[in-house]
Each structure stands twice: as structure tokens, then as C-alpha cells.
Design a protein around this motif. Sequence first.
Motif: not given
Length: 223
Positions: A152-172
Motif C-alpha cells: 500500500r505504501r509503495e503504491f501511494a509513493l509511486l502515485g505521488m511521483f506519477v501525479r507530480q512527475r515533472d517535479q522534484v519531491l523532497s523527502k519531507e
Amino acid sequence: MRILLVEDAVDLAEATQGHLARNGIACDLAANVAEAGDCLAVQRYDVVILDINLPDGSGTDLLRNLRRGGNNVPVLMLTAQFSVDDKVSAFALGADDYLVKPFDHRELEARLHAMARRQQADKSGDTVIGRLSYNAVSGVVRADGERLDLTRREFALLGMFVRQRDQVLSKERLLEGLYSFDDAAVGVNAIELYVARLRKKLVNSGVGIRTLRGLGYKLEVDD
């Protein structure tokens, strides 16, 4: 998924938070309207669970203010009594669903997922990046047509990357999306661990997670 539960009954709130956490849903707690306002001012939520009767006001007033302010976050209203008038009033103000206490946590979880899916109705098709296919509604991820086994958490993490794939996402930022405020013991090392695990599962997908030292991570198509 990250939700906000606005409920002043401590036992109910903590039991609900615990159940959702065990099923991969981050849940922040607010005991009154004021605390809910503070949470909503600093955090984006996928769903808000809102009790009607709160110590410092009515949940319907908070709902009214959300909608007047242009916040269309899905809202599920809670009440201890079945009242048709309450239901009609809440729906008229912009509530998306309604649940009477006491309730079964499994039903609540099912309703939360349904509300989140409806919110993403305009994104219900597959998102294809490289050889990776991601579907937020069905919860299915495929690489070269083969389904990936993600937690579940891996899917949620991937979803964040997919939705914001043009952005650099900080660890925070990733930490905020995966864990609630009450998960104080969870640090950025947890993000490093999940990113590492997800990278391994994306090996044959045509995409990778690039580390930008000092900045964070970004989803990129392999060369």
C-alpha cells in the motif's frame, strides 16, 4: 491516501486512526473546528471525515466555510443519530457521504476509497510513463504488461511521483504524503527505504527514480 478525522471522542478517533494506519492510510486527528482549520491550512487531504457535533462549533459550519473558500476536498459527515434533516442539510452544503455512529471500520475504509476514486474520476484511465502503466482507481501498476506487486505504501509513493512527475519531491514532502502528524517516530530514513524498495520493483518498467542530492527525488524515463 491521507485523511483528516475531525472527532472529539478520543477513543473512537484513536481506534479509527489505528485501523486506517494498519491498512496503509495516514490519518491526522483534530478534536475540534479550530484544530481542523489549522490542519487544513498546512496540509492537503484526500478525504476529510467530519463529525457534526464538536466542542467549539458544528461540523456543518466548517463544511460550509470549506466550500465557500473553494476547497472541494471530499467530506464524509459523521453523526451519532440518524436524522434525515441533518443528512439533507449536509448534502446541501456539499458533503459527499454520510455515516452514522457507531460504524464498522471496514465500511468506513471502503467509503473512503470510493470517495477518493470519485475525486479522481477525471484521472480514471491508465497513466503511461515509459513501459509503466499506473491506474489510481483500480490500484493496478504494470510494467511491460506484467502486474507489479506493490505494498500500500509503495503504491501511494509511486502515485505521488506519477501525479507530480515533472517535479522534484523532497523527502519531507514524501513523508507528509505517507504518514500522519501523529507518526512522530517516523523519519526521512523511512522514505529512503521505501524509495529503495520501489526502485527495485521498477527495474523493468522503463522509468526510474532519480536522486538529486540535497533536493529529493524525481521520476524519470530511462534513456
